[in-house]
Design a protein around this motif. Structure first.
Motif, mmCIF file in Angstrom:
data_model
loop_
_atom_site.group_PDB
_atom_site.id
_atom_site.type_symbol
_atom_site.label_atom_id
_atom_site.label_comp_id
_atom_site.label_asym_id
_atom_site.label_seq_id
_atom_site.Cartn_x
_atom_site.Cartn_y
_atom_site.Cartn_z
ATOM 1 N N CYS A 39 0.870 -1.178 0.000
ATOM 2 C CA CYS A 39 0.000 0.000 0.000
ATOM 3 C C CYS A 39 0.909 1.231 0.000
ATOM 4 O O CYS A 39 1.810 1.328 0.819
ATOM 5 C CB CYS A 39 -0.886 -0.008 1.237
ATOM 6 N N CYS A 42 0.352 3.079 3.823
ATOM 7 C CA CYS A 42 0.777 2.483 5.095
ATOM 8 C C CYS A 42 1.880 1.433 4.909
ATOM 9 O O CYS A 42 2.353 0.854 5.877
ATOM 10 C CB CYS A 42 -0.415 1.874 5.832
ATOM 11 N N CYS A 64 -7.724 0.213 1.082
ATOM 12 C CA CYS A 64 -6.678 -0.649 1.619
ATOM 13 C C CYS A 64 -7.224 -1.383 2.844
ATOM 14 O O CYS A 64 -7.910 -0.792 3.674
ATOM 15 C CB CYS A 64 -5.462 0.186 2.008
ATOM 16 N N SER A 66 -5.731 -2.483 5.517
ATOM 17 C CA SER A 66 -5.269 -2.083 6.853
ATOM 18 C C SER A 66 -5.499 -0.607 7.169
ATOM 19 O O SER A 66 -5.902 -0.277 8.275
ATOM 20 C CB SER A 66 -3.800 -2.472 7.053
ATOM 21 N N CYS A 67 -5.226 0.312 6.215
ATOM 22 C CA CYS A 67 -5.341 1.732 6.591
ATOM 23 C C CYS A 67 -6.553 2.415 5.977
ATOM 24 O O CYS A 67 -6.805 3.588 6.247
ATOM 25 C CB CYS A 67 -4.072 2.493 6.215
HETATM 26 ZN ZN LIG Z 1 -2.763 0.990 3.477
#
Ligand SMILES: [Zn+2]
Length: 266
Positions: A39, A42, A64, A66-67
């Motif tokens: 990504c 992040c 994304c 995770s972020c």
């Molecule tokens: Zn990310």
């Protein structure tokens, strides 16, 4: 035909995924094979199941994992386009390749469409047609013509000669245009990239296909500029990414063949 079409579409989507990597990393001067996808925000490594062409974007709803940074909608669009273009090769009718075994024509079509999409994106976003792709694509085009000569057991190398003639013509026409442009406008109106892209089209489409592509690209660019000026989306003297129109026109000539346009023009 059906199952082959599905395979071609899936294969094309995977190429689209690679085109996305190239058009993202090349301008940043990063390697296109390493490291694996992360990504950009992040830096989390993207799992293979989040990196499937076309599908993953929709599962992740364009964010994304995770972020939650937004992933541009252009990624699945590019994958869809290359998938469709690969599939359409089943119905393509490139005039220069009419005597060639169909699987080889499909193979060539996938290479050419991937190259032209990549160039169109880079020119659109950065006004940049990298030598590695234009000159590399030109060499590939000439090589494919040479292979056709070998496949057809032609000892006069007529395809090879036609392809080289096409690329020389493509180069010369844009060289002349840039000379004339420089004299009239006192500045460069054509980029060096357009010159090499035109040579690339000549190598893949031959002299006739090249001339039709150039004719089409000036028409498309003209319509674009007129519409843009009328709708006040572009200003006078604004630079336009001509490589986009050349790439698009080259693709049209590849898929539809020359004859339909010869009838249209004359
Ligand atoms: Zn990310």
């Amino acid at each position: 035909m059906g199952i082959v079409g599905i395979y071609l579409f899936i294969f094309g989507c995977c190429i689209g995924s690679f085109v996305n990597v190239v058009t993202y990393r090349l301008p940043l001067d990063q390697s296109i094979v390493y490291p694996y996808s992360r990504c950009p925000k992040c830096k989390t490594k993207i799992n293979w199941f989040d990196n499937l062409p076309l599908i993953s974007w929709f599962f992740l709803r364009g964010k994304c994992r995770s972020c939650k940074t937004k992933i541009s909608f252009s990624y699945p669009i590019v994958e869809l386009s290359t998938g469709l273009l690969a599939w359409l090769n089943l119905y393509a009718n490139p005039s220069i390749y009419s005597q060639t075994p169909v699987p080889f024509t499909i193979f060539c079509g996938i290479i050419l469409s991937s190259i032209l999409i990549t160039l169109a994106i880079l020119d659109f976003k950065y006004f940049w047609l990298p030598n590695a792709i234009t000159i590399g694509g030109l060499i590939l085009g000439v090589s494919c013509s040479f292979i056709i000569d070998l496949l057809n057991e032609l000892d006069q190398f007529s395809y090879l000669i036609y392809s080289i003639a096409g690329s020389l013509l493509g180069f010369s026409i844009f060289y002349l245009l840039s000379l004339i442009g420089k004299n009239i406008f006192k500045k460069a109106v054509m980029g060096g990239g357009d010159l090499k892209l035109s040579a690339l089209l000549g190598a893949w489409l031959g002299t006739k296909g090249l001339l039709i592509s150039i004719w089409l690209s000036f028409n498309f660019a003209g319509i674009f500029v007129i519409l843009g000026l009328l709708l006040k989306k572009i200003k006078r003297n604004q630079r336009i990414p001509f490589g986009v129109f050349l790439s698009f026109s080259g693709l049209i000539v590849w898929y539809f063949g020359n004859e339909i346009f010869v009838k249209l023009i004359f």
